[in-house]
Write a protein that holds these residues in place. Structure first.
Motif, PDB file in Angstrom:
ATOM      1  N   GLU A  54       0.944  -1.192   0.040  1.00 34.11           N
ATOM      2  CA  GLU A  54      -0.002   0.042   0.095  1.00 34.11           C
ATOM      3  C   GLU A  54       0.882   1.217   0.129  1.00 34.11           C
ATOM      4  N   GLY A  55       0.137   2.261  -0.681  1.00 32.91           N
ATOM      5  CA  GLY A  55       0.905   3.591  -0.408  1.00 32.91           C
ATOM      6  C   GLY A  55       1.324   3.906  -2.039  1.00 32.91           C
ATOM      7  N   PRO A  56       2.205   4.816  -2.028  1.00 34.22           N
ATOM      8  CA  PRO A  56       2.689   5.645  -3.347  1.00 34.22           C
ATOM      9  C   PRO A  56       3.405   4.528  -4.181  1.00 34.22           C
ATOM     10  N   ASN A  57       3.211   4.704  -5.592  1.00 32.21           N
ATOM     11  CA  ASN A  57       3.804   3.672  -6.349  1.00 32.21           C
ATOM     12  C   ASN A  57       5.401   3.938  -6.340  1.00 32.21           C
ATOM     13  N   VAL A  58       6.023   2.663  -6.461  1.00 31.68           N
ATOM     14  CA  VAL A  58       7.364   2.740  -6.365  1.00 31.68           C
ATOM     15  C   VAL A  58       8.030   2.037  -7.614  1.00 31.68           C
ATOM     16  N   GLN A  59       8.986   2.618  -8.178  1.00 31.62           N
ATOM     17  CA  GLN A  59       9.687   1.981  -9.388  1.00 31.62           C
ATOM     18  C   GLN A  59      10.863   0.618  -8.806  1.00 31.62           C
ATOM     19  N   THR A  60      10.560  -0.535  -8.967  1.00 32.44           N
ATOM     20  CA  THR A  60      11.325  -1.514  -8.592  1.00 32.44           C
ATOM     21  C   THR A  60      11.119  -2.561  -9.612  1.00 32.44           C
ATOM     22  N   MET A  61      12.156  -3.513  -9.432  1.00 35.68           N
ATOM     23  CA  MET A  61      12.441  -4.751  -9.956  1.00 35.68           C
ATOM     24  C   MET A  61      11.650  -5.905  -9.593  1.00 35.68           C
ATOM     25  N   LYS A  62      11.078  -5.469  -8.494  1.00 34.80           N
ATOM     26  CA  LYS A  62      10.423  -6.744  -7.747  1.00 34.80           C
ATOM     27  C   LYS A  62       9.403  -7.615  -8.378  1.00 34.80           C
ATOM     28  N   TYR A  63       8.840  -7.002  -9.318  1.00 34.81           N
ATOM     29  CA  TYR A  63       7.391  -7.418  -9.935  1.00 34.81           C
ATOM     30  C   TYR A  63       7.876  -8.029 -11.407  1.00 34.81           C
ATOM     31  N   LEU A  64       9.108  -8.084 -11.627  1.00 31.84           N
ATOM     32  CA  LEU A  64       9.653  -8.613 -12.683  1.00 31.84           C
ATOM     33  C   LEU A  64      10.375  -9.732 -12.849  1.00 31.84           C
ATOM     34  N   LYS A  65       9.931 -10.653 -13.585  1.00 36.76           N
ATOM     35  CA  LYS A  65      10.570 -12.260 -13.381  1.00 36.76           C
ATOM     36  C   LYS A  65      11.594 -12.333 -14.500  1.00 36.76           C
ATOM     37  N   PRO A  66      12.739 -12.651 -14.243  1.00 36.02           N
ATOM     38  CA  PRO A  66      13.476 -13.087 -15.211  1.00 36.02           C
ATOM     39  C   PRO A  66      13.163 -14.034 -16.245  1.00 36.02           C
ATOM     40  N   LEU A  67      13.269 -13.576 -17.723  1.00 37.47           N
ATOM     41  CA  LEU A  67      12.985 -14.956 -18.590  1.00 37.47           C
ATOM     42  C   LEU A  67      14.215 -15.307 -19.310  1.00 37.47           C
ATOM     43  N   ALA A  68      15.081 -14.442 -19.499  1.00 36.97           N
ATOM     44  CA  ALA A  68      16.482 -14.971 -20.217  1.00 36.97           C
ATOM     45  C   ALA A  68      17.467 -13.736 -20.104  1.00 36.97           C
ATOM     46  N   ASN A  69      18.542 -14.048 -20.558  1.00 35.06           N
ATOM     47  CA  ASN A  69      19.698 -13.053 -20.435  1.00 35.06           C
ATOM     48  C   ASN A  69      19.833 -12.189 -21.613  1.00 35.06           C
ATOM     49  N   SER A  70      19.213 -12.609 -22.787  1.00 39.68           N
ATOM     50  CA  SER A  70      19.339 -11.956 -24.222  1.00 39.68           C
ATOM     51  C   SER A  70      18.181 -12.289 -24.890  1.00 39.68           C
ATOM     52  N   PHE A  71      17.751 -11.372 -25.594  1.00 41.20           N
ATOM     53  CA  PHE A  71      16.579 -11.513 -26.699  1.00 41.20           C
ATOM     54  C   PHE A  71      16.697 -12.904 -27.360  1.00 41.20           C
ATOM     55  N   GLN A  72      18.126 -12.984 -27.799  1.00 41.23           N
ATOM     56  CA  GLN A  72      18.226 -14.199 -28.715  1.00 41.23           C
ATOM     57  C   GLN A  72      17.852 -15.448 -27.979  1.00 41.23           C
ATOM     58  N   ASP A  73      18.212 -15.704 -26.579  1.00 42.34           N
ATOM     59  CA  ASP A  73      18.049 -16.829 -25.756  1.00 42.34           C
ATOM     60  C   ASP A  73      16.396 -16.802 -25.429  1.00 42.34           C
ATOM     61  N   PHE A  74      15.795 -15.622 -25.203  1.00 43.27           N
ATOM     62  CA  PHE A  74      14.233 -15.776 -25.270  1.00 43.27           C
ATOM     63  C   PHE A  74      13.758 -16.264 -26.366  1.00 43.27           C
ATOM     64  N   TRP A  75      14.111 -15.991 -27.603  1.00 40.12           N
ATOM     65  CA  TRP A  75      13.546 -16.125 -28.958  1.00 40.12           C
ATOM     66  C   TRP A  75      13.673 -17.593 -29.030  1.00 40.12           C
ATOM     67  N   LYS A  76      14.964 -18.121 -28.610  1.00 37.17           N
ATOM     68  CA  LYS A  76      15.069 -19.641 -28.972  1.00 37.17           C
ATOM     69  C   LYS A  76      14.411 -20.496 -27.815  1.00 37.17           C
ATOM     70  N   ALA A  77      14.097 -19.972 -26.650  1.00 31.14           N
ATOM     71  CA  ALA A  77      13.068 -20.549 -25.645  1.00 31.14           C
ATOM     72  C   ALA A  77      11.721 -20.746 -26.273  1.00 31.14           C
ATOM     73  N   LEU A  78      11.274 -19.608 -27.083  1.00 34.59           N
ATOM     74  CA  LEU A  78       9.769 -19.513 -27.569  1.00 34.59           C
ATOM     75  C   LEU A  78       9.602 -20.598 -28.673  1.00 34.59           C
ATOM     76  N   VAL A  79      10.916 -20.529 -29.493  1.00 34.25           N
ATOM     77  CA  VAL A  79      10.698 -21.806 -30.657  1.00 34.25           C
ATOM     78  C   VAL A  79      10.652 -23.111 -30.250  1.00 34.25           C
ATOM     79  N   LYS A  80      11.499 -23.417 -29.294  1.00 32.83           N
ATOM     80  CA  LYS A  80      11.737 -24.733 -28.785  1.00 32.83           C
ATOM     81  C   LYS A  80      10.513 -25.022 -27.834  1.00 32.83           C
ATOM     82  N   GLY A  81       9.896 -23.911 -27.143  1.00 37.00           N
ATOM     83  CA  GLY A  81       8.656 -24.382 -26.444  1.00 37.00           C
ATOM     84  C   GLY A  81       9.173 -24.897 -24.956  1.00 37.00           C
ATOM     85  N   ASP A  82      10.099 -24.078 -24.471  1.00 37.60           N
ATOM     86  CA  ASP A  82      10.629 -24.170 -23.128  1.00 37.60           C
ATOM     87  C   ASP A  82      10.012 -23.297 -22.207  1.00 37.60           C
ATOM     88  N   GLY A  83       8.729 -22.881 -22.304  1.00 39.04           N
ATOM     89  CA  GLY A  83       8.091 -21.939 -21.504  1.00 39.04           C
ATOM     90  C   GLY A  83       7.728 -20.641 -22.060  1.00 39.04           C
TER      91      GLY A  83
END
Length: 83
Positions: A54-83
């Motif tokens: 509760e309270g004022p908005n705060v900019q934080t990484m708390k609500y960001l879940k890491p998916l990949a260390n690069s866009f290339q890794d993210f794309w590869k996971a999508l193509v392979k169906g790894d999540g």
């Protein structure tokens, strides 16, 4: 109304340098990429449905879940169906 609120929440809750590049089919989760030096190119999932403190908005990484260390890794996971 929900989409407008999510856009407002995203800008107010996510640190600068984190850019929305897509969204889930439901439209509630944002796929983001970092342009910050500390984690440049990392891809994250933003979950606006997590309970926030509760309270004022705060900019934080708390609500960001890491998916990949690069866009290339993210794309590869999508193509392979790894999540």
């Amino acid at each position: 109304l929900r989409a407008v609120q999510m856009g407002y929440d995203f800008k107010e809750r996510v640190p600068g340098g984190i850019i929305k590049i897509g969204q889930s089919i439901s439209g509630y989760h944002a796929i983001c990429i970092s342009t910050r030096k500390v984690d440049f190119g990392h891809v994250f999932l933003w979950d606006p449905q997590l309970p926030w403190e509760e309270g004022p908005n705060v900019q934080t990484m708390k609500y960001l879940k890491p998916l990949a260390n690069s866009f290339q890794d993210f794309w590869k996971a999508l193509v392979k169906g790894d999540g």
